[in-house]
Design an enzyme around this catalytic site. Sequence first.
Site, PDB file in Angstrom:
ATOM      1  N   GLU A  52      41.674  39.988  39.891  1.00  0.00           N
ATOM      2  CA  GLU A  52      41.210  38.660  39.491  1.00  0.00           C
ATOM      3  C   GLU A  52      42.343  37.659  39.745  1.00  0.00           C
ATOM      4  O   GLU A  52      43.512  38.042  39.791  1.00  0.00           O
ATOM      5  CB  GLU A  52      40.848  38.642  38.004  1.00  0.00           C
ATOM      6  CG  GLU A  52      39.716  39.554  37.602  1.00  0.00           C
ATOM      7  CD  GLU A  52      38.350  39.035  38.025  1.00  0.00           C
ATOM      8  OE1 GLU A  52      38.160  37.804  38.057  1.00  0.00           O
ATOM      9  OE2 GLU A  52      37.482  39.857  38.340  1.00  0.00           O
TER      10      GLU A  52
ATOM     11  N   THR B 169      36.034  35.097  47.077  1.00  0.00           N
ATOM     12  CA  THR B 169      35.884  36.461  47.607  1.00  0.00           C
ATOM     13  C   THR B 169      34.429  36.942  47.524  1.00  0.00           C
ATOM     14  O   THR B 169      33.865  37.419  48.510  1.00  0.00           O
ATOM     15  CB  THR B 169      36.770  37.449  46.809  1.00  0.00           C
ATOM     16  OG1 THR B 169      38.103  36.937  46.807  1.00  0.00           O
ATOM     17  CG2 THR B 169      36.768  38.823  47.422  1.00  0.00           C
ATOM     18  N   VAL B 170      33.813  36.769  46.348  1.00  0.00           N
ATOM     19  CA  VAL B 170      32.453  37.294  46.186  1.00  0.00           C
ATOM     20  C   VAL B 170      31.431  36.400  46.891  1.00  0.00           C
ATOM     21  O   VAL B 170      30.514  36.895  47.549  1.00  0.00           O
ATOM     22  CB  VAL B 170      32.103  37.476  44.689  1.00  0.00           C
ATOM     23  CG1 VAL B 170      30.688  38.012  44.527  1.00  0.00           C
ATOM     24  CG2 VAL B 170      33.099  38.405  44.019  1.00  0.00           C
TER      25      VAL B 170
ATOM     26  N   ASP C 220      39.066  41.882  31.336  1.00  0.00           N
ATOM     27  CA  ASP C 220      37.953  42.081  32.270  1.00  0.00           C
ATOM     28  C   ASP C 220      37.080  43.260  31.818  1.00  0.00           C
ATOM     29  O   ASP C 220      35.848  43.150  31.755  1.00  0.00           O
ATOM     30  CB  ASP C 220      38.539  42.337  33.671  1.00  0.00           C
ATOM     31  CG  ASP C 220      37.467  42.607  34.705  1.00  0.00           C
ATOM     32  OD1 ASP C 220      36.852  41.643  35.189  1.00  0.00           O
ATOM     33  OD2 ASP C 220      37.246  43.794  35.032  1.00  0.00           O
TER      34      ASP C 220
ATOM     35  N   LYS D 221      33.105  43.110  30.329  1.00  0.00           N
ATOM     36  CA  LYS D 221      32.047  43.975  30.870  1.00  0.00           C
ATOM     37  C   LYS D 221      31.448  44.848  29.776  1.00  0.00           C
ATOM     38  O   LYS D 221      30.235  45.063  29.722  1.00  0.00           O
ATOM     39  CB  LYS D 221      32.614  44.846  31.994  1.00  0.00           C
ATOM     40  CG  LYS D 221      32.955  44.046  33.246  1.00  0.00           C
ATOM     41  CD  LYS D 221      33.787  44.871  34.223  1.00  0.00           C
ATOM     42  CE  LYS D 221      34.085  44.088  35.490  1.00  0.00           C
ATOM     43  NZ  LYS D 221      35.094  44.786  36.335  1.00  0.00           N
TER      44      LYS D 221
ATOM     45  N   ILE E  62      28.016  49.452  41.129  1.00  0.00           N
ATOM     46  CA  ILE E  62      27.331  50.478  40.322  1.00  0.00           C
ATOM     47  C   ILE E  62      26.280  49.807  39.427  1.00  0.00           C
ATOM     48  O   ILE E  62      26.612  48.919  38.660  1.00  0.00           O
ATOM     49  CB  ILE E  62      28.319  51.241  39.411  1.00  0.00           C
ATOM     50  CG1 ILE E  62      29.530  51.726  40.200  1.00  0.00           C
ATOM     51  CG2 ILE E  62      27.627  52.404  38.730  1.00  0.00           C
ATOM     52  CD1 ILE E  62      30.581  52.408  39.326  1.00  0.00           C
TER      53      ILE E  62
ATOM     54  N   GLY F  78      42.776  41.954  47.531  1.00  0.00           N
ATOM     55  CA  GLY F  78      41.657  41.114  47.093  1.00  0.00           C
ATOM     56  C   GLY F  78      40.828  41.700  45.972  1.00  0.00           C
ATOM     57  O   GLY F  78      39.747  41.208  45.688  1.00  0.00           O
TER      58      GLY F  78
END
Lengths: 399, 399
Positions: free
Chosen positions: A185, A17-18, A196, A200, A131, A182
């Site tokens: 994860e 996806t990324v 997750d 972070k 962000i 989408g």
Amino acid sequence: MTHPTPHLNIGLFGFGTVGEGLHEVFEKVRIKDAEIRRICVRDLSKPRSLPAPMFTDNPDDIFADPAINLIVELIDDAESSYKLVRRALEAGIPVVTGNKKMLAYHLEELIELQARTSTALLYDASACGSIPVIRNLEEYYDNDLLISVKGILNGSSNFILSKIFNESMSYDKALRLAQELGFAESNPTFDVDGYDSLFKLVIITVHAFGSYVSPDRVFNYGISTMNDADIRFANEKRRRIKLVAQVEKIEGNRFIMCVMPQFITKDKYIYSVEDEFNGVVIKGECYGKQFMFGRGAGGHPTGSSVLSDITARLHDYKYEYKKRHGSTPPRYTDELSFQLYLRYTDEADRELFRFTDITERYWSNDHKYVIGKVSLRNLVEIQERLRGKDLFLAAYPEN
Amino acid sequence: MTHPTPHLNIGLFGFGTVGEGLHEVFEKVRIKDAEIRRICVRDLSKPRSLPAPMFTDNPDDIFADPAINLIVELIDDAESSYKLVRRALEAGIPVVTGNKKMLAYHLEELIELQARTSTALLYDASACGSIPVIRNLEEYYDNDLLISVKGILNGSSNFILSKIFNESMSYDKALRLAQELGFAESNPTFDVDGYDSLFKLVIITVHAFGSYVSPDRVFNYGISTMNDADIRFANEKRRRIKLVAQVEKIEGNRFIMCVMPQFITKDKYIYSVEDEFNGVVIKGECYGKQFMFGRGAGGHPTGSSVLSDITARLHDYKYEYKKRHGSTPPRYTDELSFQLYLRYTDEADRELFRFTDITERYWSNDHKYVIGKVSLRNLVEIQERLRGKDLFLAAYPEN
């Protein structure tokens, strides 16, 4: 900033996806000083949106190409990511990565490796998608005024909570919808069980207070055991449940960290962070509260964040980890007590929490809950024993 | 970033709200690599919170001190500020300034002067107090994906509007309160007639799109002529009036700029920006909307923003004005038509606006209004003739 790199030839690892999002962003923006030269994927037989010669399944094809002067690593697996990043830094090739799990477990060592090899590792895309939290903590909130960073760092669980609270959707349906769109994860427990957010938070803390704390030492609880009774309770109290990650300085030059659901009142900025969005409140002496809000997940938003790291490399940017060089960086503690809501069935489970100052208790045929003070240290100690139990917990701040 | 300055000895000009705020921030943060060495003020006889030898009223005392290697300029008067900044840059002394009017009129020339003297000028504090808008536009949103920057840039007028809309306070009382609380400029027309927002917008545009546009070429209208009829109208339509500054790319690689009141619907981020806060929405392809929110005025918030510029100088940071070096920076235009609300008394005034596509007209003994399309170019042309007239205008977007 004084030695601009002439041209960036990117070796890209991962085209999920990324990775694909990044490629599409590149198409739109037409940056003349950087291009994706080669893409390494696990499965060469998958149909791709780009010509076959762009792809390889052999990392050596990237590392052996002398023209490649930037590695962008967007693969899912943390262990493979770690090996790639080490290999690249040791070969003196700068890296941009989005792998938060890898960073959360290896950042301490990778900071040293960057220093030893004088090679940059950038990862703004690893926390909060579009962000620029890490960059701002590193460059702008680079002094001792910072008090806390608190926010909704996981778009997928927030999407689920929004659907539950605004549209009365069931948990399972909301999770499936998030996956279809989408922004979940590949492993949903990462999102809904708080990992997750935790990863972070560990990365953010390094740039907020200069200290690395292993994820294993931080209390982390998600939303996957939340049920109708908890939702009803929140609605009765006119609050919403949000999955909140926070790091906060307390007295004695110490800071606490945790990831857990919280009952949030309407007057809080994060109350209104809906759907897959992320929202972060940076609080400091003198400047008060800063709120940053944007898309925290998805191929294009995260891809555009990766792009900002790439273009930063055009200006030879690297993190300086300024706060690690400060005189006395604050140190991590879990010595804090705070007010918690616990919904449970088994009294033995409740006893694990060692509640004091109980302000509410409730019992029905259906479920039980208690609100009172608990110790964060005790939660860290019992956290593994809570997995799989029929209970739900959430911080219940007085306002 | 590779040649850290050993120690910053600051010559400070101005010791008003922001100057004194900066000093107090310095006291709190105890930065070991920077200190305020000398302060130049206009009036030496005023009682001060610091020992008398810290002060001088002679700029030469600052410029002649060889130890001073950073000038921080926080005076009110734009012309004096301009002379100081020129003098410092020509002497090779880097400058941090918060003077938006000075920058808005002289930035083009000061960019050239920085290049010619290889001396840095930083001014993040000049726009939006504690929100790092300029730094983020320069460093993070540094590519062509950016579509628009739109927001509430003036805390004082927003404070007044909040008091009017939330507490039914009168305009005059709200203005006095803003002045008492110290977040109104010394000249209130700066705030309430939109000039402060306009100056900030001009600075932001340089970092958003790489183009300098003189404030004289941009349509600017404030809130000082707003009356009860306008407030009633907004409430009937379930909107709030906000003073909005915006720069936005349109087709043909062009961008428009304007500062004017707008009727804002509840679903917009800036609807909820209250009191003296500022809120900025940065919109781009791929990453969508980013919302940044924080204190836009006041001694401590602005002082802490000045501090971020000062500590950036510890790492030799300077703006690179990256977008000015892009292949084809977009150019300014006022060729745009949009929907406007005009409340007026004299038909001759209305005719100045050359309304087309009128969707609403209202007439009573008390007042008249019209809603329809107008041309931004025409507004720029007639703007001087609108001053002092008994009318109020505000953009009325369809949603």
